[in-house]
Design a protein around this motif. Structure first.
Motif, mmCIF file in Angstrom:
data_model
loop_
_atom_site.group_PDB
_atom_site.id
_atom_site.type_symbol
_atom_site.label_atom_id
_atom_site.label_comp_id
_atom_site.label_asym_id
_atom_site.label_seq_id
_atom_site.Cartn_x
_atom_site.Cartn_y
_atom_site.Cartn_z
ATOM 1 N N MET A 1 26.094 80.087 -11.592
ATOM 2 C CA MET A 1 26.570 79.002 -12.442
ATOM 3 C C MET A 1 26.930 77.817 -11.563
ATOM 4 S SD MET A 1 28.919 81.220 -15.092
ATOM 5 C CE MET A 1 30.099 81.668 -13.829
ATOM 6 N N ASN A 2 26.167 76.748 -11.687
ATOM 7 C CA ASN A 2 26.394 75.526 -10.915
ATOM 8 C C ASN A 2 26.865 74.398 -11.827
ATOM 9 O OD1 ASN A 2 25.418 76.896 -8.631
ATOM 10 N ND2 ASN A 2 23.322 76.201 -8.998
ATOM 11 N N SER A 3 27.411 73.381 -11.218
ATOM 12 C CA SER A 3 27.883 72.207 -11.972
ATOM 13 C C SER A 3 28.736 72.626 -13.163
ATOM 14 C CB SER A 3 26.690 71.372 -12.441
ATOM 15 O OG SER A 3 25.887 70.965 -11.353
ATOM 16 N N LEU A 4 29.680 73.483 -12.897
ATOM 17 C CA LEU A 4 30.502 74.017 -13.976
ATOM 18 C C LEU A 4 31.334 72.930 -14.638
ATOM 19 C CD1 LEU A 4 31.486 77.375 -12.324
ATOM 20 C CD2 LEU A 4 30.437 77.145 -14.583
ATOM 21 N N LYS A 5 31.531 73.110 -15.933
ATOM 22 C CA LYS A 5 32.294 72.163 -16.749
ATOM 23 C C LYS A 5 33.471 72.902 -17.380
ATOM 24 C CE LYS A 5 27.980 69.875 -18.111
ATOM 25 N NZ LYS A 5 27.140 69.457 -19.268
ATOM 26 N N PRO A 6 34.522 72.180 -17.744
ATOM 27 C CA PRO A 6 35.651 72.847 -18.414
ATOM 28 C C PRO A 6 35.220 73.619 -19.663
ATOM 29 C CG PRO A 6 36.310 70.680 -17.688
ATOM 30 C CD PRO A 6 34.829 70.781 -17.435
ATOM 31 N N GLU A 7 34.216 73.140 -20.354
ATOM 32 C CA GLU A 7 33.757 73.840 -21.559
ATOM 33 C C GLU A 7 33.016 75.134 -21.259
ATOM 34 O OE1 GLU A 7 33.255 70.630 -20.739
ATOM 35 O OE2 GLU A 7 31.242 69.948 -21.362
ATOM 36 N N ASP A 8 32.774 75.436 -19.995
ATOM 37 C CA ASP A 8 32.203 76.728 -19.616
ATOM 38 C C ASP A 8 33.281 77.805 -19.513
ATOM 39 O OD1 ASP A 8 30.047 74.948 -17.396
ATOM 40 O OD2 ASP A 8 29.489 75.835 -19.327
ATOM 41 N N THR A 9 34.530 77.412 -19.640
ATOM 42 C CA THR A 9 35.628 78.371 -19.567
ATOM 43 C C THR A 9 35.512 79.394 -20.689
ATOM 44 O OG1 THR A 9 37.131 76.802 -18.516
ATOM 45 C CG2 THR A 9 38.126 78.644 -19.725
ATOM 46 N N ALA A 10 35.505 80.671 -20.309
ATOM 47 C CA ALA A 10 35.327 81.750 -21.286
ATOM 48 C C ALA A 10 35.396 83.089 -20.559
ATOM 49 C CB ALA A 10 33.975 81.628 -21.986
ATOM 50 N N VAL A 11 35.436 84.146 -21.345
ATOM 51 C CA VAL A 11 35.202 85.483 -20.808
ATOM 52 C C VAL A 11 33.702 85.737 -20.909
ATOM 53 C CG1 VAL A 11 35.656 87.944 -21.027
ATOM 54 C CG2 VAL A 11 37.481 86.291 -21.481
ATOM 55 N N TYR A 12 33.115 86.109 -19.796
ATOM 56 C CA TYR A 12 31.676 86.342 -19.736
ATOM 57 C C TYR A 12 31.397 87.844 -19.739
ATOM 58 C CZ TYR A 12 30.716 81.440 -18.815
ATOM 59 O OH TYR A 12 30.593 80.075 -18.926
ATOM 60 N N TYR A 13 30.408 88.228 -20.528
ATOM 61 C CA TYR A 13 30.023 89.623 -20.663
ATOM 62 C C TYR A 13 28.528 89.775 -20.368
ATOM 63 C CZ TYR A 13 34.326 90.016 -23.429
ATOM 64 O OH TYR A 13 35.631 89.989 -23.847
ATOM 65 N N CYS A 14 28.164 90.844 -19.696
ATOM 66 C CA CYS A 14 26.755 91.205 -19.630
ATOM 67 C C CYS A 14 26.521 92.367 -20.588
ATOM 68 C CB CYS A 14 26.316 91.568 -18.212
ATOM 69 S SG CYS A 14 27.079 93.014 -17.473
ATOM 70 N N ALA A 15 25.294 92.473 -21.059
ATOM 71 C CA ALA A 15 24.970 93.497 -22.045
ATOM 72 C C ALA A 15 23.521 93.936 -21.886
ATOM 73 C CB ALA A 15 25.211 92.959 -23.451
ATOM 74 N N GLY B 1 29.317 95.169 -20.601
ATOM 75 C CA GLY B 1 30.224 95.195 -19.475
ATOM 76 C C GLY B 1 31.648 94.943 -19.924
ATOM 77 N N GLN B 2 32.573 95.008 -18.960
ATOM 78 C CA GLN B 2 33.993 94.911 -19.289
ATOM 79 C C GLN B 2 34.466 93.474 -19.485
ATOM 80 O OE1 GLN B 2 32.771 95.342 -16.262
ATOM 81 N NE2 GLN B 2 34.186 94.653 -14.644
ATOM 82 N N GLY B 3 33.625 92.515 -19.112
ATOM 83 C CA GLY B 3 34.007 91.115 -19.234
ATOM 84 C C GLY B 3 34.702 90.611 -17.983
ATOM 85 N N THR B 4 34.495 89.333 -17.706
ATOM 86 C CA THR B 4 35.166 88.708 -16.565
ATOM 87 C C THR B 4 35.522 87.277 -16.928
ATOM 88 O OG1 THR B 4 34.984 88.292 -14.179
ATOM 89 C CG2 THR B 4 33.019 87.931 -15.483
ATOM 90 N N GLN B 5 36.697 86.847 -16.535
ATOM 91 C CA GLN B 5 37.185 85.528 -16.899
ATOM 92 C C GLN B 5 36.623 84.468 -15.950
ATOM 93 O OE1 GLN B 5 39.385 84.539 -19.543
ATOM 94 N NE2 GLN B 5 38.740 82.489 -18.880
ATOM 95 N N VAL B 6 36.122 83.397 -16.531
ATOM 96 C CA VAL B 6 35.719 82.209 -15.780
ATOM 97 C C VAL B 6 36.535 81.039 -16.321
ATOM 98 C CG1 VAL B 6 33.870 80.565 -15.309
ATOM 99 C CG2 VAL B 6 33.404 83.033 -15.270
ATOM 100 N N THR B 7 37.274 80.397 -15.449
ATOM 101 C CA THR B 7 38.090 79.256 -15.834
ATOM 102 C C THR B 7 37.704 78.055 -14.984
ATOM 103 O OG1 THR B 7 39.931 80.707 -16.434
ATOM 104 C CG2 THR B 7 40.424 78.371 -16.139
ATOM 105 N N VAL B 8 37.352 76.965 -15.651
ATOM 106 C CA VAL B 8 36.945 75.746 -14.965
ATOM 107 C C VAL B 8 37.970 74.658 -15.267
ATOM 108 C CG1 VAL B 8 35.102 74.076 -14.602
ATOM 109 C CG2 VAL B 8 34.545 76.423 -15.260
ATOM 110 N N SER B 9 38.621 74.179 -14.240
ATOM 111 C CA SER B 9 39.645 73.148 -14.428
ATOM 112 C C SER B 9 39.028 71.763 -14.244
ATOM 113 C CB SER B 9 40.785 73.349 -13.439
ATOM 114 O OG SER B 9 40.310 73.208 -12.116
ATOM 115 N N SER B 10 39.598 70.811 -14.940
ATOM 116 C CA SER B 10 39.065 69.432 -14.875
ATOM 117 C C SER B 10 39.720 68.632 -13.768
ATOM 118 C CB SER B 10 39.277 68.751 -16.216
ATOM 119 O OG SER B 10 40.646 68.750 -16.547
#
Length: 119
Positions: free
Chosen positions: A83-97, A110-119
């Motif tokens: 994930m490049n050029s991350l934006k605050p709106e990319d903030t979410a829990v990400y899951y693979c399936a 998957g169990q999920g992983t938190q991604v937080t992008v600050s502005s």
């Protein structure tokens, strides 16, 4: 049964990059593809990207196309989401399936992983 173990994620500033990993184990032969999804607070889960195990065919949500790259390492049974050029709106829990053959449903997550992008 397929087990999916996720790693990566964390807190980054906008414009920076992160890489998520999804390691598959178990009856992987029954898995057609791995998809990445995300869910932000108060929002529905949304599709992000997908890659097939055999041909490596990919698809992306319009919101991440050109910024995110999905790839796989079949020798390690692992799928990555760069994930490049991350934006605050990319903030979410990400899951693979794991997606089944011959259909569009995902039967293992998957169990999920938190991604937080600050502005």
């Amino acid at each position: 049964q397929v087990q999916l173990g996720q790693s990566g994620g964390g807190l980054v500033q906008a414009g920076n990059s992160l890489r998520l990993s999804c390691a598959a184990s178990g009856r992987i032969a029954g898995s057609y593809a791995i998809g990445w999804f995300r869910q932000a607070p108060g929002k529905e889960r949304e599709f992000v990207a997908l890659i097939t195990w055999n041909t490596g065919s990919t698809s992306y949500a319009e919101s991440v196309r050109g910024r995110f790259t999905i790839s796989r390492d079949n020798a390690k049974n692992t799928v990555y989401l760069q994930m490049n050029s991350l934006k605050p709106e990319d903030t979410a829990v990400y899951y693979c399936a794991s997606r089944v053959f011959g259909g569009t449903s995902y039967n293992y997550w998957g169990q999920g992983t938190q991604v937080t992008v600050s502005s």
